[in-house]
Design an enzyme around this catalytic site. Structure first.
Site, PDB file in Angstrom:
ATOM      1  N   TYR A 292      -2.390  -0.819  10.455  1.00 57.67           N
ATOM      2  CA  TYR A 292      -2.352  -1.028   9.009  1.00 57.67           C
ATOM      3  C   TYR A 292      -1.025  -0.535   8.428  1.00 57.67           C
ATOM      4  CZ  TYR A 292      -3.949  -0.888   4.132  1.00 57.67           C
ATOM      5  OH  TYR A 292      -4.078  -1.091   2.781  1.00 57.67           O
TER       6      TYR A 292
ATOM      7  N   SER B  58       0.860  -1.185   0.000  1.00 57.41           N
ATOM      8  CA  SER B  58       0.000   0.000   0.000  1.00 57.41           C
ATOM      9  C   SER B  58       0.889   1.224   0.000  1.00 57.41           C
ATOM     10  CB  SER B  58      -0.872   0.005   1.261  1.00 57.41           C
ATOM     11  OG  SER B  58      -1.509   1.252   1.475  1.00 57.41           O
TER      12      SER B  58
END
Length: 273
Positions: free
Chosen positions: A169, A156
């Site tokens: 995350y 990501s």
């Protein structure tokens, strides 16, 4: 048909219009036999029905592929289930050539003080440890086959930069950078490349939830939130699932045979490092 004769496993690919489905479709279009893998059903509070690929949806995704496909239910937090997934690819289709760690939790996002220990562990267990289990299982079979292979993690933009409400995350995705840097050194002698793809925000089903969450946090409409996001991207638009899928297909191809240990940005220029 650059992947003709190849077998690819894509974890977290059992949801329609998700990144995993787009990746599976792209590889299938180029001739790969794909294994649509997802958790199959809710296991606990960290894997709610609304956020996971159920078995019925997994079958629908597999049936929509242009080429051969099968399904396999797998909780990537369990190394035995991950090894069983890898074994399924070989037993059902004859080999394992491509492994894409796409399964992830991106829906536990809260202010720092509100995140419980169980929530922290759930995100790390799926996003980082689950990728580690996948890498281990795939590498073992690829080494035994003796013909190399491709392993790609869907990281990501959060593997490069921090974001509010995303401590676990962001930590998990940063961890993937270190994972591929080390694993690529060990697996290079076997002709196995290991890389990350780092997309910025993509409005999948999960992305839609994130849009609504962060718009509410900022006190603006979803429409304004999306406009603000597009305005900071040099190419002037939000990312599409196909953008990530194209990057994965490249890294899995013969053209990328000399690329390993990398974390490739797919962000329209938003993420510069």
């Amino acid at each position: 048909m650059k992947f003709a004769g190849k077998v690819a496993v894509i974890t977290g690919s059992g949801r329609k219009q998700g990144l995993g489905e787009a990746i599976a479709r792209r590889l299938s279009e180029e001739g790969a036999t794909v294994v649509i893998a997802d958790i199959g059903g809710s296991r606990d509070s960290a894997t709610p029905d609304a956020m996971i690929g159920a078995e019925a949806e997994m079958r629908e995704v597999a049936e929509s592929m242009p080429g051969a496909a099968s399904t396999f239910s797998c909780d990537v937090r369990d190394p035995d289930q991950v090894r069983a997934l890898a074994a399924h690819a070989v037993a059902a289709h004859g080999s394992l050539d491509i492994w894409v760690n796409n399964a992830g939790i991106g829906y536990i996002m809260k202010p720092l003080g509100d995140v419980s220990a169980d929530e922290w562990r759930a995100v790390i267990d799926v996003n980082l440890t689950g990728a580690w289990f996948g890498l281990q299982a795939a590498a073992e079979i690829m080494i035994a086959q003796g013909k190399g292979g491709r392993i790609v993690n869907i990281a990501s933009q959060a593997a490069k930069s921090g974001f509010m409400h995303a401590q676990a995350y962001t930590a998990s995705k940063h961890g993937l950078v270190g994972l591929v840097r080390s694993a690529s050194i060990e697996l290079g002698a076997h002709g196995i490349t290991v890389n990350n793809v780092c997309p910025n925000h993509v409005t999948t089903g999960l992305g839609k939830w994130q849009n609504e969450h962060f718009a509410a946090v900022q006190g603006i409409s979803v429409e304004q939130y999306l406009k603000n996001m597009a305005a900071r991207i040099p190419l002037g638009r939000l990312g599409l699932p196909e953008d990530t899928a194209n990057a994965v297909a490249f890294l899995c191809s013969a053209e990328a045979s000399y690329i390993t240990g990398e974390s490739m940005n797919v962000s329209g220029g938003e993420e510069p490092h």
